[in-house]
Design a protein around this motif. Structure first.
Motif, short mmCIF file in Angstrom:
data_model
loop_
_atom_site.label_atom_id
_atom_site.label_comp_id
_atom_site.label_asym_id
_atom_site.label_seq_id
_atom_site.Cartn_x
_atom_site.Cartn_y
_atom_site.Cartn_z
N ASN A 41 0.80 -1.22 0.00
CA ASN A 41 0.00 0.00 0.00
C ASN A 41 0.84 1.27 0.00
O ASN A 41 0.43 2.29 0.58
N THR B 10 -7.06 6.67 0.49
CA THR B 10 -8.04 5.61 0.23
C THR B 10 -9.37 6.26 -0.13
O THR B 10 -9.69 7.37 0.31
N ARG B 37 -1.93 2.62 -12.97
CA ARG B 37 -2.85 1.82 -12.16
C ARG B 37 -2.19 0.47 -11.91
O ARG B 37 -1.61 -0.13 -12.81
N GLN B 38 -2.35 0.02 -10.68
CA GLN B 38 -1.80 -1.27 -10.29
C GLN B 38 -2.94 -2.14 -9.80
O GLN B 38 -3.63 -1.78 -8.84
N PHE B 88 -5.17 0.35 -7.36
CA PHE B 88 -4.24 1.24 -6.68
C PHE B 88 -3.69 2.19 -7.74
O PHE B 88 -3.05 1.75 -8.69
N TYR B 89 -3.93 3.48 -7.56
CA TYR B 89 -3.55 4.48 -8.54
C TYR B 89 -2.32 5.23 -8.05
O TYR B 89 -2.28 5.73 -6.93
N GLY B 107 0.23 6.85 -3.55
CA GLY B 107 -0.84 6.03 -4.11
C GLY B 107 -2.20 6.29 -3.49
O GLY B 107 -2.31 6.76 -2.36
N THR B 108 -3.23 5.96 -4.26
CA THR B 108 -4.62 6.02 -3.80
C THR B 108 -5.26 4.66 -4.02
O THR B 108 -5.27 4.16 -5.15
N ARG B 109 -5.76 4.09 -2.95
CA ARG B 109 -6.47 2.80 -3.06
C ARG B 109 -7.94 3.12 -3.32
O ARG B 109 -8.64 3.63 -2.46
N THR B 111 -11.66 1.74 -4.19
CA THR B 111 -12.55 0.58 -4.21
C THR B 111 -13.91 1.06 -4.68
O THR B 111 -14.51 1.95 -4.06
#
Lengths: 115, 113
Positions: A41, B10, B37-38, B88-89, B107-109, B111
């Motif tokens: 993360n 997030t 993007r991951q 994940f961006y 990163g930004t998660r 959802t």
């Protein structure tokens, strides 16, 4: 077209043993190669790069990489692995096609260092 | 020194809602900017990159768009999110020279539910 390949999805190594994470590349012209590490993360952290010069490149956290032109490889190495080295590792190449500005990443190798 | 900021860290969004992720770089000018993007904690997919204000190159046709309204600001948007947009961006920047590495944000998660 420029590309990199990481043939191993996961590498397991015992703490204190040397580690190698493999990367091969395909480029037209001189390669600009990079290694990154990613913890869960988190964003990618730069470890080291090969642009020109010595084939053995030293980077952060005791990592080094060996550039081998004849084998088109750029393997990441460390003499003695730590549990804290467990992470996802990416090899990348800079696309040097005129007019492009892209970095092309491999699929990543998960390193697991066992205590 | 240069720093890159990416927010939020997030985000949980319903299907069909809009999206706006922001990335800014400090301490440099005229950077090259990237959105990746991951998926599933593995490989990185390049979505967009920009070499200047208003200049956007799209790598993959999809439900997303990018804009660069200011020199050091890069925005990733969607009008209507799909479930497949989850991931994940990562935003990144480089000074632009061939021999420089890219520097990534945290990163930004995202959802999509």
């Amino acid at each position: 077209a420029q590309s990199v390949a990481q043939p191993e999805d996961q590498v397991n190594v015992a703490e204190g043993n040397p580690l190698t994470v493999k990367c091969t590349y395909s480029v037209s012209g001189n390669p600009y190669l990079f290694w990154y590490v990613q913890y869960p993360n988190r964003g990618l952290q730069f470890l080291l790069k090969y642009i020109t010069g010595d084939n053995l490149v030293k980077g952060s956290y005791g990592f080094e990489a060996e550039f081998n032109k004849s084998q088109t490889s750029f393997h990441l190495k460390k003499p003695s692995a730590l549990v804290s080295d467990s992470a996802l590792y990416f090899c990348a190449v800079r696309d040097i096609t005129v007019g492009t500005y892209k970095y092309i990443f491999g699929t990543g190798t998960r390193l697991k260092v066992l205590a | 020194s240069q720093t890159i900021h990416q927010w939020p860290a997030t985000l949980v969004q319903p299907v069909g809602s809009p999206l706006s992720l922001e990335c800014t770089v400090e301490g440099t000018s005229n950077p090259n900017l990237y959105w990746y993007r991951q998926a599933a904690g593995r490989g990185l997919q390049l979505l967009f990159y920009s070499v200047g204000i208003g200049q956007i190159s799209s790598e993959v046709p999809q439900n997303l768009s990018a804009s660069r309204p200011q020199d050091r600001q890069f925005i990733l948007s969607s009008k209507k999110l799909l479930l497949s947009d989850s991931g994940f961006y990562l935003c990144a920047w480089t000074p632009g020279q061939l021999n420089t590495e890219a520097f990534f944000g945290q990163g930004t998660r995202l959802t999509v539910v």
